[in-house]
Enzyme design. Sequence first.
Site, PDB file in Angstrom:
ATOM      1  N   TYR A 172       0.853  -1.194   0.000  1.00  0.00           N
ATOM      2  CA  TYR A 172       0.000   0.000   0.000  1.00  0.00           C
ATOM      3  C   TYR A 172       0.882   1.235   0.000  1.00  0.00           C
ATOM      4  O   TYR A 172       1.952   1.253   0.628  1.00  0.00           O
ATOM      5  CB  TYR A 172      -0.928  -0.024   1.224  1.00  0.00           C
ATOM      6  CG  TYR A 172      -1.900   1.130   1.257  1.00  0.00           C
ATOM      7  CD1 TYR A 172      -2.723   1.393   0.165  1.00  0.00           C
ATOM      8  CD2 TYR A 172      -1.980   1.964   2.365  1.00  0.00           C
ATOM      9  CE1 TYR A 172      -3.600   2.462   0.176  1.00  0.00           C
ATOM     10  CE2 TYR A 172      -2.859   3.034   2.392  1.00  0.00           C
ATOM     11  CZ  TYR A 172      -3.661   3.281   1.281  1.00  0.00           C
ATOM     12  OH  TYR A 172      -4.514   4.338   1.286  1.00  0.00           O
ATOM     13  N   TYR A 182      -2.896   5.285   8.898  1.00  0.00           N
ATOM     14  CA  TYR A 182      -2.429   3.928   8.575  1.00  0.00           C
ATOM     15  C   TYR A 182      -1.294   3.625   9.547  1.00  0.00           C
ATOM     16  O   TYR A 182      -0.117   3.689   9.210  1.00  0.00           O
ATOM     17  CB  TYR A 182      -1.965   3.890   7.125  1.00  0.00           C
ATOM     18  CG  TYR A 182      -1.776   2.499   6.534  1.00  0.00           C
ATOM     19  CD1 TYR A 182      -2.874   1.722   6.179  1.00  0.00           C
ATOM     20  CD2 TYR A 182      -0.508   1.989   6.305  1.00  0.00           C
ATOM     21  CE1 TYR A 182      -2.703   0.462   5.618  1.00  0.00           C
ATOM     22  CE2 TYR A 182      -0.329   0.734   5.737  1.00  0.00           C
ATOM     23  CZ  TYR A 182      -1.434  -0.012   5.408  1.00  0.00           C
ATOM     24  OH  TYR A 182      -1.255  -1.251   4.837  1.00  0.00           O
TER      25      TYR A 182
HETATM   26  P1  NAI Z   1      -8.182  -9.557   4.115  1.00  0.00           P
HETATM   27  O1  NAI Z   1      -8.786  -9.443   5.460  1.00  0.00           O
HETATM   28  O2  NAI Z   1      -8.964 -10.247   3.054  1.00  0.00           O
HETATM   29  O3  NAI Z   1      -6.767 -10.289   4.154  1.00  0.00           O
HETATM   30  C1  NAI Z   1      -5.880 -10.277   5.214  1.00  0.00           C
HETATM   31  C2  NAI Z   1      -5.714 -11.724   5.643  1.00  0.00           C
HETATM   32  O4  NAI Z   1      -4.585 -11.868   6.479  1.00  0.00           O
HETATM   33  C3  NAI Z   1      -6.904 -12.255   6.421  1.00  0.00           C
HETATM   34  O5  NAI Z   1      -7.412 -13.406   5.770  1.00  0.00           O
HETATM   35  C4  NAI Z   1      -6.300 -12.626   7.765  1.00  0.00           C
HETATM   36  O6  NAI Z   1      -6.932 -13.751   8.328  1.00  0.00           O
HETATM   37  C5  NAI Z   1      -4.868 -12.921   7.352  1.00  0.00           C
HETATM   38  N1  NAI Z   1      -3.886 -12.912   8.438  1.00  0.00           N
HETATM   39  C6  NAI Z   1      -3.683 -11.972   9.393  1.00  0.00           C
HETATM   40  N2  NAI Z   1      -2.675 -12.336  10.197  1.00  0.00           N
HETATM   41  C7  NAI Z   1      -2.220 -13.531   9.736  1.00  0.00           C
HETATM   42  C8  NAI Z   1      -1.197 -14.421  10.153  1.00  0.00           C
HETATM   43  N3  NAI Z   1      -0.442 -14.158  11.220  1.00  0.00           N
HETATM   44  N4  NAI Z   1      -1.007 -15.561   9.455  1.00  0.00           N
HETATM   45  C9  NAI Z   1      -1.776 -15.848   8.377  1.00  0.00           C
HETATM   46  N5  NAI Z   1      -2.759 -15.042   7.944  1.00  0.00           N
HETATM   47  C10 NAI Z   1      -2.978 -13.895   8.615  1.00  0.00           C
HETATM   48  O7  NAI Z   1      -7.817  -8.076   3.692  1.00  0.00           O
HETATM   49  P2  NAI Z   1      -7.090  -7.434   2.432  1.00  0.00           P
HETATM   50  O8  NAI Z   1      -7.287  -5.979   2.598  1.00  0.00           O
HETATM   51  O9  NAI Z   1      -7.516  -8.062   1.175  1.00  0.00           O
HETATM   52  O10 NAI Z   1      -5.554  -7.730   2.695  1.00  0.00           O
HETATM   53  C11 NAI Z   1      -4.725  -8.479   1.837  1.00  0.00           C
HETATM   54  C12 NAI Z   1      -3.440  -7.726   1.565  1.00  0.00           C
HETATM   55  O11 NAI Z   1      -3.750  -6.570   0.784  1.00  0.00           O
HETATM   56  C13 NAI Z   1      -2.730  -7.211   2.816  1.00  0.00           C
HETATM   57  O12 NAI Z   1      -1.344  -7.328   2.648  1.00  0.00           O
HETATM   58  C14 NAI Z   1      -3.131  -5.742   2.826  1.00  0.00           C
HETATM   59  O13 NAI Z   1      -2.227  -4.946   3.548  1.00  0.00           O
HETATM   60  C15 NAI Z   1      -3.081  -5.464   1.339  1.00  0.00           C
HETATM   61  N6  NAI Z   1      -3.715  -4.208   0.913  1.00  0.00           N
HETATM   62  C16 NAI Z   1      -5.027  -3.947   1.220  1.00  0.00           C
HETATM   63  C17 NAI Z   1      -5.613  -2.762   0.817  1.00  0.00           C
HETATM   64  C18 NAI Z   1      -7.049  -2.477   1.152  1.00  0.00           C
HETATM   65  O14 NAI Z   1      -7.471  -1.325   1.026  1.00  0.00           O
HETATM   66  N7  NAI Z   1      -7.839  -3.461   1.557  1.00  0.00           N
HETATM   67  C19 NAI Z   1      -4.861  -1.747   0.055  1.00  0.00           C
HETATM   68  C20 NAI Z   1      -3.512  -2.145  -0.266  1.00  0.00           C
HETATM   69  C21 NAI Z   1      -2.963  -3.320   0.173  1.00  0.00           C
END
Ligand code: NAI
Length: 286
Positions: A172, A182
């Site tokens: 991000y 953030y």
């Molecule tokens: P999401 O909630 O779908 O995905 C995050 C996942 O990480 C969840 O499934 C959670 O259970 C898992 N998780 C957390 N700690 C963990 C651990 N210790 N071991 C294994 N799994 C773990 O949310 P999202 O937003 O799709 O996130 C996916 C990626 O996208 C992340 O790296 C996030 O930072 C990145 N991202 C998200 C943005 C947004 O606006 N949603 C923007 C830019 C990047």
Amino acid sequence: RGKRAFIAGVADDNGYGWAIAKALAAAGAEILVGTWVPALNIFETSLRRGKFDESRRLPNGSLMHIAKVYPLDAVYDTPEDVPEDVKTNKRYAGSSNWTVKEVAESVKNDFGSIDILVHSLANAPEVTKPLLETSRRGYLAAISASSYSFVSLLQHFLPIMNPGGATVSLTYIASERTIPGYGGGMSSAKAALESDTGVLAFEAGRKGQIRVNTISAGPLGSRAAKAIGFIEKMIDYSYSNAPLQKELLADEVGNTAAFLVSPLASAVTGSVVYVDNGLNTMGLAI
Ligand code: NAI
């Protein structure tokens, strides 16, 4: 032979991990996912009960098949790293072999090898706190879950990745521009992840002919993003100020990930690729 992908960080059908899984499935890949241990039960139950069936639908009308769901906690590399209170926590006690090393071993035993590794996970216990108020413990936890987790996954999966394979992670823009709110060290964690993308592209490229890229994605109202607290504001801001004034769909990130891990991107490695309707290019919002 079709490609096989392991996608770490899928626990519902709202996030980027799910969309990437779908895009890879649509392109013919076999899908394995790693699901955070505390979220495993509800994810598997929802899958089994058909709660995700509508969102499993692929462009050709078939439903995405997940060949196997692995419990994973990417902050622990080996069983020796797991503290007693986590081991005995009832959300963890029901599952086994969920440290990074063990998951890679299980995937090796079950399937032999993979071609694609996706890191779509982040966590920061103090994400709602400004950096100036973040504790050392909170900061290090953010880096551990959100940055080192990728180093560890690649370390352990590289030996079972077929040459020519590729990885992708999600970052991000808060890594390089200041995004107030953030917090908790997440901006620092994304800066580490992006910097590591270059170094790991070199090392994994030389060692295993594996490409390493990261997608800097625009805001999406995922479960993780809602925990930050102002995702709607970020989405509105992007809509108002980005060159492309449209909603950013998770599938658009999924499609870019599918491109990046495919032979179409065979010379792309070490890159940060923006999938954000172009917002990163703006210097002045008008
Ligand atoms: P999401 O909630 O779908 O995905 C995050 C996942 O990480 C969840 O499934 C959670 O259970 C898992 N998780 C957390 N700690 C963990 C651990 N210790 N071991 C294994 N799994 C773990 O949310 P999202 O937003 O799709 O996130 C996916 C990626 O996208 C992340 O790296 C996030 O930072 C990145 N991202 C998200 C943005 C947004 O606006 N949603 C923007 C830019 C990047």
